[in-house]
Structure formats: C-alpha cells, structure tokens
Write a protein that holds these residues in place. Structure first.
Motif, PDB file in Angstrom:
ATOM      1  N   ARG A  32       0.642  -1.315   0.066  1.00 17.88           N
ATOM      2  CA  ARG A  32      -0.106   0.056   0.014  1.00 17.88           C
ATOM      3  C   ARG A  32       0.995   1.163   0.021  1.00 17.88           C
ATOM      4  O   ARG A  32       1.996   1.440   0.440  1.00 17.88           O
ATOM      5  N   SER A  33       0.311   2.312  -0.668  1.00 18.54           N
ATOM      6  CA  SER A  33       1.242   3.542  -0.633  1.00 18.54           C
ATOM      7  C   SER A  33       0.984   4.354   0.372  1.00 18.54           C
ATOM      8  O   SER A  33      -0.293   4.714   0.822  1.00 18.54           O
ATOM      9  N   LEU A  48       4.302   2.271   9.279  1.00 18.19           N
ATOM     10  CA  LEU A  48       2.759   1.967   8.732  1.00 18.19           C
ATOM     11  C   LEU A  48       3.125   0.805   7.499  1.00 18.19           C
ATOM     12  O   LEU A  48       2.007  -0.131   7.494  1.00 18.19           O
ATOM     13  N   GLN A  49       4.149   0.490   6.934  1.00 20.83           N
ATOM     14  CA  GLN A  49       4.081  -0.503   6.194  1.00 20.83           C
ATOM     15  C   GLN A  49       4.186  -1.708   6.628  1.00 20.83           C
ATOM     16  O   GLN A  49       3.454  -2.855   6.660  1.00 20.83           O
ATOM     17  N   GLU A  50       4.665  -1.841   8.096  1.00 23.41           N
ATOM     18  CA  GLU A  50       4.714  -2.887   8.997  1.00 23.41           C
ATOM     19  C   GLU A  50       3.501  -3.095   9.397  1.00 23.41           C
ATOM     20  O   GLU A  50       3.029  -4.288   9.808  1.00 23.41           O
ATOM     21  N   ALA A  54       1.039  -6.512   9.393  1.00 20.64           N
ATOM     22  CA  ALA A  54       0.572  -7.092  10.644  1.00 20.64           C
ATOM     23  C   ALA A  54      -0.917  -7.420  10.537  1.00 20.64           C
ATOM     24  O   ALA A  54      -1.516  -8.329  11.210  1.00 20.64           O
ATOM     25  N   MET A  55      -1.711  -6.240  10.137  1.00 19.87           N
ATOM     26  CA  MET A  55      -3.144  -6.205   9.989  1.00 19.87           C
ATOM     27  C   MET A  55      -3.574  -7.532   8.769  1.00 19.87           C
ATOM     28  O   MET A  55      -4.372  -8.360   9.365  1.00 19.87           O
ATOM     29  N   GLU A  56      -2.713  -7.600   7.817  1.00 22.43           N
ATOM     30  CA  GLU A  56      -3.130  -8.588   6.962  1.00 22.43           C
ATOM     31  C   GLU A  56      -2.872 -10.009   7.310  1.00 22.43           C
ATOM     32  O   GLU A  56      -3.657 -11.036   7.239  1.00 22.43           O
ATOM     33  N   LYS A  57      -1.898 -10.106   8.208  1.00 26.06           N
ATOM     34  CA  LYS A  57      -1.608 -11.475   8.943  1.00 26.06           C
ATOM     35  C   LYS A  57      -2.753 -11.839   9.950  1.00 26.06           C
ATOM     36  O   LYS A  57      -2.894 -12.775   9.924  1.00 26.06           O
ATOM     37  N   HIS A 384       2.469  -0.848  16.436  1.00 29.75           N
ATOM     38  CA  HIS A 384       3.115  -0.565  15.182  1.00 29.75           C
ATOM     39  C   HIS A 384       2.327   0.874  14.973  1.00 29.75           C
ATOM     40  O   HIS A 384       3.176   1.798  14.402  1.00 29.75           O
ATOM     41  N   ALA A 385       1.209   1.296  15.612  1.00 30.14           N
ATOM     42  CA  ALA A 385       1.042   2.657  15.454  1.00 30.14           C
ATOM     43  C   ALA A 385       1.601   3.650  16.182  1.00 30.14           C
ATOM     44  O   ALA A 385       2.173   4.710  15.692  1.00 30.14           O
TER      45      ALA A 385
END
Length: 392
Positions: A32-33, A48-50, A54-57, A384-385
């Motif tokens: 994602r951009s 943010l990419q991490e 993490a959310m996709e996992k 992550h946030a």
C-alpha cells in the motif's frame, strides 16, 4: 538479446502468473502506498508498512474478519486503511464507509453531550440526579445480608465516572422490547446499589442512566439531543442508534465469533440495527463509521472545536481529561479512561478502540467486529501505530 519477442512475452507472462500464484499461496499483498498524507501527519512510512503487514496477517490467520485503522496527527489523517471483509459469506470487503457497532465507545460521546449541557448551567456535576429523576431520591445499598440507606445521593459526576454503585447486573432491570429509558431508570432505581456512591469504581449501566437524565432535563429523546449537540456540528452523518435507510443495510459489518475450531462464524447480522430501538442506551447503543468517530476524536484533540463549529469549551475538555477519582485511588476521567497527562481512551464490546492524546497531538481509531473472544489484534495495531508516531 537472444530471445525472440514471442519468447520474451511468454516468459514474462509465465513469471507473472507464477508470482501471482506465490503471492496468493503465502498471502503477500500488493504494497500500500503511504505518501503525502503520512508525511503531512509526520508518520513513519516504514512503520505504517509494517502495520499493514501485521493487520493482513491477523486477517489471514482468521483472528478477525475485518479491520479498519486510522491515525490522525497535526490536523491530518496520516493513515486510513481497511483489511479483510465486513461480510465473509458474501465476500464483501471491509470499507471506509462500513457501519459498525461501537458499543461502549458510545459512552464518551454521551459524556461530551452531557458536558455541553453542563456548560449551559443545566446541571452541576455534584447535583443529585433525583432533582430530575425522582425515583433516585431514596437509595438503598446492600451491605452483606441487609440493605441500608445510601450515605449520599447519585450525581452526574458519579454517573460519568462509574462510581454510582450500579453494575451490569441486569436482574430485574427493564430491558424489554417495549421498555423506555424511563422504565429502565425506574427499574434500576428499585434495586439496591452495590456500594455507597462515590466510594468505589464499578463499570455498569451508569452512562445509560446518564442518557435518561439528559432526556429528563431536555424533554427530548437522547438521539435528538446528541444529534443537535454533537453529530450535526461535527458532520457525523453516519452515527445513530439505528440505521435509518434500508439502502445502507449492505454497509453494516457483521459481528463474528470464533468456534472451537477457530473458524469465524456470524454472531450478529443486520436486522437488529435496522429498526429504531425502544430506548437509546447511552452506554452501548451507537452505530458509527471510522471516519465519523475520527471527527469526534479530532474535536477532542482540538479542545472542543472542529471546522469552525464548537461543541465544548477548551476548559471543559480539560475537565473531562482530569482524573476525577483521586480520592479513591483510581484514575478515570468523565466518560473515559485518562492518564492525567492529556490522554483519553476507551473501547467497545465488539473490539473497537480509540485514543486521543492532547499532549502529544495525535489520535487513533481501531475498528473490528468480534464477539465472545478477544483477539490480540488491538495490541498489534497499537504497537505498530506507536512506532509510526514515535519521534526521531
């Protein structure tokens, strides 16, 4: 240069098909951009990419059906992403306009509504609520096997800090399909409190009762009071105690539970939220969107104002963020948890969470729809946030 054009094309297609197959198998998604918006909000793109991964996992491992995450800073929304689905069986993706049950995240909004009335002198924080709700004039407290008169009367401050002596024990409480908020209050008042008001903290129906108190003062139902004082001013057009339009049914995210095999199964569909409830439960009743709740958070961050519309005075927001339970050795603000240093936060029974940090100048909204279990998705999001918000 030895390949023919045809061979090159065939090889490229084979490579692309193989890559797509591999991505599908291992669950790798297209990156994602995170560009201008993240920079304007001073968020770290790598973090943010991490967070995305993490959310996709969490989705891939069936911890949750869908997630929406939003982070705001410096008046900018720097991160706003959706993951998974709002309706697994119909393969409908979670979207930014998804309507979600926010349960106890209703409470801070009701507290803000109340404090807008407090500013106008409609009540004082330490007034007895019995001035407007006479059923609360003579309260009893259970002490062991006996009932004794309450040492003090319940006040709005008690309601907003859960120090009333009211819990979530629903025995004898009128919560039926035809019971009004007035019926609810009167039935609650007939039961003994579990402790003397102001002496302890116990989470319960206190802010539902606050909603009835506001109705009694204003002579209007709670939904109307909240729309006039908060929703319309902030442009929270998707926030209500029910979904008014049938065409919006498809936007409602289903609530999921996990069975013993770890499979996600619907716990709640859409029918219940499509009709006007018999009473507006201020502690648990709202449907909202991530964007709407972000407006509420932004208003708190800006000390009561958004887009030229003022909901509360700055000093009132500061008052809400103070610790009101120092006397009993607890830390809690008005309508939400505080840290005494400018942070205000709470969550809901379906796993939704938010925080606003006025000292650090940021907020986050986290939306999932789960029931009967607590995934670690919120802790993962928060970690992550925080990394994305960390200063260099």
């Amino acid at each position: 240069g030895w390949m023919s054009a045809g061979m090159k094309k065939t090889t490229f297609l084979t490579l692309m098909i193989g890559t797509c197959w591999w991505c599908a198998v291992v669950g790798v998604s297209q990156a994602r951009s995170h560009g201008k918006a993240a920079r304007e909000a001073s968020l770290k793109v790598e973090a943010l990419q991490e967070l995305d991964l993490a959310m996709e996992k969490e989705i891939r491992e069936k911890k949750v059906s869908g997630v929406i995450g939003l982070i705001g800073r410096k008046g900018k929304v720097g991160y706003y992403e959706t993951f998974g689905q709002r309706h697994l069986e119909k393969d409908v993706p979670m979207a930014k306009d998804s309507l979600l049950r926010i349960y106890s995240m209703t409470k801070p909004i009701v507290a803000v509504t109340a404090m807008s009335m407090w500013e106008e002198g409609k009540f004082k924080l330490d007034d007895p609520i019995s001035e407007h709700l006479p059923e609360w004039k003579e309260m009893k407290v259970r002490e062991g096997d006996k009932e004794v008169p309450a040492k003090r009367l319940v006040t709005p401050r008690h309601l907003m800090t859960h120090t009333t002596g009211i819990t979530y024990d629903g025995r004898g409480v009128k919560l039926g399909g035809k019971d009004s908020l007035s019926d609810f209050s009167k039935s609650l008042a007939r039961r003994p409190l579990v402790f003397h008001p102001g002496t302890r903290y116990a989470y319960g129906y206190s802010i539902d009762l606050l909603g009835r108190y506001l109705e009694a003062i204003e002579g209007k139902t709670l939904d109307v009071i909240m729309r006039e004082r908060v929703f319309d001013k902030l442009g929270m057009s998707d926030t209500e105690f029910w979904v008014r339009k049938e065409e919006d049914r498809s936007r409602v995210a289903l609530v999921y539970r996990r069975n013993k095999d770890g499979e996600l199964r619907p716990a709640m569909g859409t029918d219940a939220v499509m009709k006007r409830p018999p009473r507006m439960m201020g502690g648990q009743g709202l449907i909202s969107t991530t964007g709407d709740y972000a407006r509420f958070c932004e208003m708190l961050l800006r000390k009561g104002e958004l887009n030229g519309k003022r909901v509360l005075k700055a000093g009132t927001v500061d008052l809400m963020l103070e610790n009101h339970l120092k006397d009993i050795g607890k830390v809690y603000g008005l309508g939400g948890m505080v840290n005494g240093k400018g942070r205000y936060e709470w969550g809901g029974a379906a796993g939704t969470r938010f925080w606003v940090d006025c000292r650090e100048g940021h907020y986050a909204v986290f939306m999932i729809q789960t029931w009967g279990y607590r995934p670690r998705t919120w802790e993962v999001f928060k970690k992550h946030a925080r990394a994305a918000l960390a200063s260099e």
